[in-house]
Design a protein around this motif. Structure first.
Motif, PDB file in Angstrom:
ATOM      1  N   UNK A 154       0.844  -1.205   0.000  1.00  0.00           N
ATOM      2  CA  UNK A 154       0.000   0.000   0.000  1.00  0.00           C
ATOM      3  C   UNK A 154       0.870   1.243   0.000  1.00  0.00           C
ATOM      4  N   UNK A 155       0.324   2.345  -0.480  1.00  0.00           N
ATOM      5  CA  UNK A 155       1.095   3.578  -0.627  1.00  0.00           C
ATOM      6  C   UNK A 155       1.515   4.154   0.721  1.00  0.00           C
ATOM      7  N   UNK A 156       2.826   4.323   0.908  1.00  0.00           N
ATOM      8  CA  UNK A 156       3.316   4.975   2.117  1.00  0.00           C
ATOM      9  C   UNK A 156       2.993   6.469   2.099  1.00  0.00           C
ATOM     10  N   UNK A 157       2.876   7.039   0.913  1.00  0.00           N
ATOM     11  CA  UNK A 157       2.439   8.434   0.816  1.00  0.00           C
ATOM     12  C   UNK A 157       1.021   8.591   1.365  1.00  0.00           C
ATOM     13  N   UNK A 158       0.140   7.652   1.018  1.00  0.00           N
ATOM     14  CA  UNK A 158      -1.233   7.706   1.518  1.00  0.00           C
ATOM     15  C   UNK A 158      -1.271   7.537   3.029  1.00  0.00           C
ATOM     16  N   UNK A 159      -0.408   6.685   3.549  1.00  0.00           N
ATOM     17  CA  UNK A 159      -0.326   6.497   4.997  1.00  0.00           C
ATOM     18  C   UNK A 159       0.048   7.809   5.676  1.00  0.00           C
ATOM     19  N   UNK A 160       1.065   8.482   5.159  1.00  0.00           N
ATOM     20  CA  UNK A 160       1.507   9.750   5.733  1.00  0.00           C
ATOM     21  C   UNK A 160       0.434  10.818   5.584  1.00  0.00           C
ATOM     22  N   UNK A 161      -0.189  10.873   4.402  1.00  0.00           N
ATOM     23  CA  UNK A 161      -1.236  11.872   4.138  1.00  0.00           C
ATOM     24  C   UNK A 161      -2.404  11.702   5.108  1.00  0.00           C
ATOM     25  N   UNK A 162      -2.829  10.464   5.322  1.00  0.00           N
ATOM     26  CA  UNK A 162      -3.938  10.207   6.239  1.00  0.00           C
ATOM     27  C   UNK A 162      -3.602  10.606   7.667  1.00  0.00           C
ATOM     28  N   UNK A 163      -2.365  10.300   8.092  1.00  0.00           N
ATOM     29  CA  UNK A 163      -1.951  10.662   9.443  1.00  0.00           C
ATOM     30  C   UNK A 163      -1.911  12.178   9.612  1.00  0.00           C
ATOM     31  N   UNK A 164      -1.430  12.874   8.593  1.00  0.00           N
ATOM     32  CA  UNK A 164      -1.364  14.334   8.660  1.00  0.00           C
ATOM     33  C   UNK A 164      -2.760  14.944   8.775  1.00  0.00           C
ATOM     34  N   UNK A 165      -3.713  14.425   8.022  1.00  0.00           N
ATOM     35  CA  UNK A 165      -5.081  14.928   8.096  1.00  0.00           C
ATOM     36  C   UNK A 165      -5.675  14.696   9.483  1.00  0.00           C
ATOM     37  N   UNK A 166      -5.378  13.521  10.042  1.00  0.00           N
ATOM     38  CA  UNK A 166      -5.872  13.219  11.393  1.00  0.00           C
ATOM     39  C   UNK A 166      -5.293  14.195  12.412  1.00  0.00           C
ATOM     40  N   UNK A 167      -3.997  14.439  12.319  1.00  0.00           N
ATOM     41  CA  UNK A 167      -3.347  15.376  13.236  1.00  0.00           C
ATOM     42  C   UNK A 167      -3.957  16.763  13.092  1.00  0.00           C
ATOM     43  N   UNK A 168      -4.140  17.200  11.847  1.00  0.00           N
ATOM     44  CA  UNK A 168      -4.693  18.535  11.598  1.00  0.00           C
ATOM     45  C   UNK A 168      -6.076  18.690  12.204  1.00  0.00           C
ATOM     46  N   UNK A 169      -6.908  17.658  12.059  1.00  0.00           N
ATOM     47  CA  UNK A 169      -8.282  17.724  12.550  1.00  0.00           C
ATOM     48  C   UNK A 169      -8.354  17.631  14.072  1.00  0.00           C
ATOM     49  N   UNK A 170      -7.574  16.743  14.658  1.00  0.00           N
ATOM     50  CA  UNK A 170      -7.690  16.482  16.089  1.00  0.00           C
ATOM     51  C   UNK A 170      -6.956  17.509  16.946  1.00  0.00           C
ATOM     52  N   UNK A 171      -5.850  18.035  16.434  1.00  0.00           N
ATOM     53  CA  UNK A 171      -5.067  18.971  17.230  1.00  0.00           C
ATOM     54  C   UNK A 171      -5.318  20.419  16.796  1.00  0.00           C
ATOM     55  N   UNK A 172      -5.896  20.567  15.604  1.00  0.00           N
ATOM     56  CA  UNK A 172      -6.198  21.908  15.134  1.00  0.00           C
ATOM     57  C   UNK A 172      -5.008  22.622  14.523  1.00  0.00           C
ATOM     58  N   UNK A 173      -4.157  21.884  13.814  1.00  0.00           N
ATOM     59  CA  UNK A 173      -2.995  22.481  13.162  1.00  0.00           C
ATOM     60  C   UNK A 173      -3.441  23.200  11.886  1.00  0.00           C
ATOM     61  N   UNK A 174      -2.973  24.421  11.701  1.00  0.00           N
ATOM     62  CA  UNK A 174      -3.401  25.237  10.552  1.00  0.00           C
ATOM     63  C   UNK A 174      -2.846  24.719   9.233  1.00  0.00           C
ATOM     64  N   UNK A 175      -1.549  24.463   9.196  1.00  0.00           N
ATOM     65  CA  UNK A 175      -0.892  24.021   7.962  1.00  0.00           C
ATOM     66  C   UNK A 175      -0.016  22.819   8.269  1.00  0.00           C
ATOM     67  N   UNK A 176      -0.056  21.820   7.371  1.00  0.00           N
ATOM     68  CA  UNK A 176       0.824  20.668   7.503  1.00  0.00           C
ATOM     69  C   UNK A 176       1.421  20.324   6.143  1.00  0.00           C
ATOM     70  N   UNK A 177       2.632  19.865   6.155  1.00  0.00           N
ATOM     71  CA  UNK A 177       3.289  19.392   4.940  1.00  0.00           C
ATOM     72  C   UNK A 177       4.256  18.286   5.315  1.00  0.00           C
ATOM     73  N   UNK A 178       4.559  17.431   4.356  1.00  0.00           N
ATOM     74  CA  UNK A 178       5.443  16.323   4.668  1.00  0.00           C
ATOM     75  C   UNK A 178       5.795  15.523   3.445  1.00  0.00           C
ATOM     76  N   UNK A 179       6.628  14.523   3.638  1.00  0.00           N
ATOM     77  CA  UNK A 179       7.033  13.670   2.531  1.00  0.00           C
ATOM     78  C   UNK A 179       7.915  12.537   3.009  1.00  0.00           C
ATOM     79  N   UNK A 180       8.259  11.667   2.075  1.00  0.00           N
ATOM     80  CA  UNK A 180       9.088  10.506   2.373  1.00  0.00           C
ATOM     81  C   UNK A 180      10.558  10.831   2.167  1.00  0.00           C
ATOM     82  N   UNK A 181      11.397  10.109   2.897  1.00  0.00           N
ATOM     83  CA  UNK A 181      12.837  10.235   2.746  1.00  0.00           C
ATOM     84  C   UNK A 181      13.333   9.067   1.904  1.00  0.00           C
ATOM     85  N   UNK A 182      14.008   9.395   0.815  1.00  0.00           N
ATOM     86  CA  UNK A 182      14.503   8.354  -0.085  1.00  0.00           C
ATOM     87  C   UNK A 182      15.916   8.721  -0.517  1.00  0.00           C
TER      88      UNK A 182
END
Length: 287
Positions: free
Chosen positions: A11-39
């Protein structure tokens, strides 16, 4: 975060990270989030929540460069209260960050077996406190991502082992054919022994048939019968899917996924998810 050659099944590790970021944003109330994989030592920003421009899309950061580079180098969270004036980081991406209007920023690493596999940022366009308490919450989410990635890595490793094992398929088929011939010979000798009138000859034939047992394979345990839904769940676990992903794919509740998986593990005498997958494959229940 994918490091093996099994990305087609993973399964997509990008999707895993994206889903976690959305959860953090919604539950903690973070205004802006960005991220990515290390390769290969580079962090590429591909996932965004709450951004208003494309100034940071596909930006690459290397060890020691910017907040993300510092996070990769140190393997721990790095925060700045005012990005534009901070002396603790390099300012390679000032124009892009300025375009987003970001001020307070914290970068959080996702560390798997001592290696930073991805980084996500929490940021605000106003001055807010990104102190230890918030960073502790964010580290908890990072740990959850890391655990899921570790499971996926282990599944990839097992798949690679199975691929190596299939190289001996031809030999295995020959051995299976010989074993089948041996079983037929054993049964035929016992049948002949029952039809012979001479007790001594019958006993000798029985001795020969009994001697054939030593050349046969070790008897396998009776193959457990899994229900269709249990097979569905185990098959998706084999692909590295989380319970939530399985629930989505099968259009059932997460609690139902857990129930099916628990029943399957009991039938397979498995204590862990991966053990259930390996056992099911060895029994020919899943490919």
């Amino acid at each position: 975060m994918t490091t093996s050659g099994n990305s087609f099944f993973r399964p997509s590790d990008n999707e895993l990270l994206r889903g976690a970021m959305r959860t953090v944003s919604e539950r903690i109330g973070i205004e802006v989030m960005l991220g990515g994989l290390v390769d290969r030592g580079a962090l590429t920003l591909t996932e965004f929540v709450g951004t208003s421009t494309r100034s940071l899309v596909n930006a690459k950061l290397y060890s020691g460069v910017g907040i993300g580079g510092s996070v990769m180098r140190l393997g721990k969270p790095v925060s700045v209260a005012e990005y534009a004036t901070s002396n603790e980081i390099t300012h390679h991406y000032d124009l892009a960050v300025e375009a987003e209007g970001l001020r307070a920023v914290v970068g959080i690493p996702v560390v798997v077996n001592g290696v930073v596999r991805s980084v996500f940022y929490c940021a605000s366009r106003s001055l807010i406190n990104l102190g230890d308490r918030l960073q502790t919450h964010l580290a908890d989410y990072a740990a959850k991502i890391a655990r899921e990635v570790e499971i996926r890595d282990e599944v990839d490793r097992r798949v690679s082992m199975l691929r190596i094992a299939t190289q001996s398929t031809a030999i295995t088929k020959i051995e299976a054919a010989r074993a089948e011939s041996l079983r037929h010979a054993f049964a035929k000798l016992r049948e002949i022994a029952r039809t012979v009138d001479d007790p001594e000859l019958a006993a000798r034939i029985a001795d020969v048939s009994a001697g054939l047992k030593q050349f046969g394979p070790v008897p396998a345990h009776e193959t457990p019968l899994l229900s269709a839904r249990e097979l569905d769940v185990v098959s998706l676990v084999a692909l590295g899917c989380s319970n939530a992903e399985i629930a989505t794919r099968l259009s059932i509740q997460v609690v139902t996924v857990k129930k099916y998986l628990q029943h399957a593990m009991q039938k397979l005498a498995a204590r862990r998810r991966l053990e259930a997958v390996v056992t099911a494959r060895s029994l020919g229940l899943i490919p």
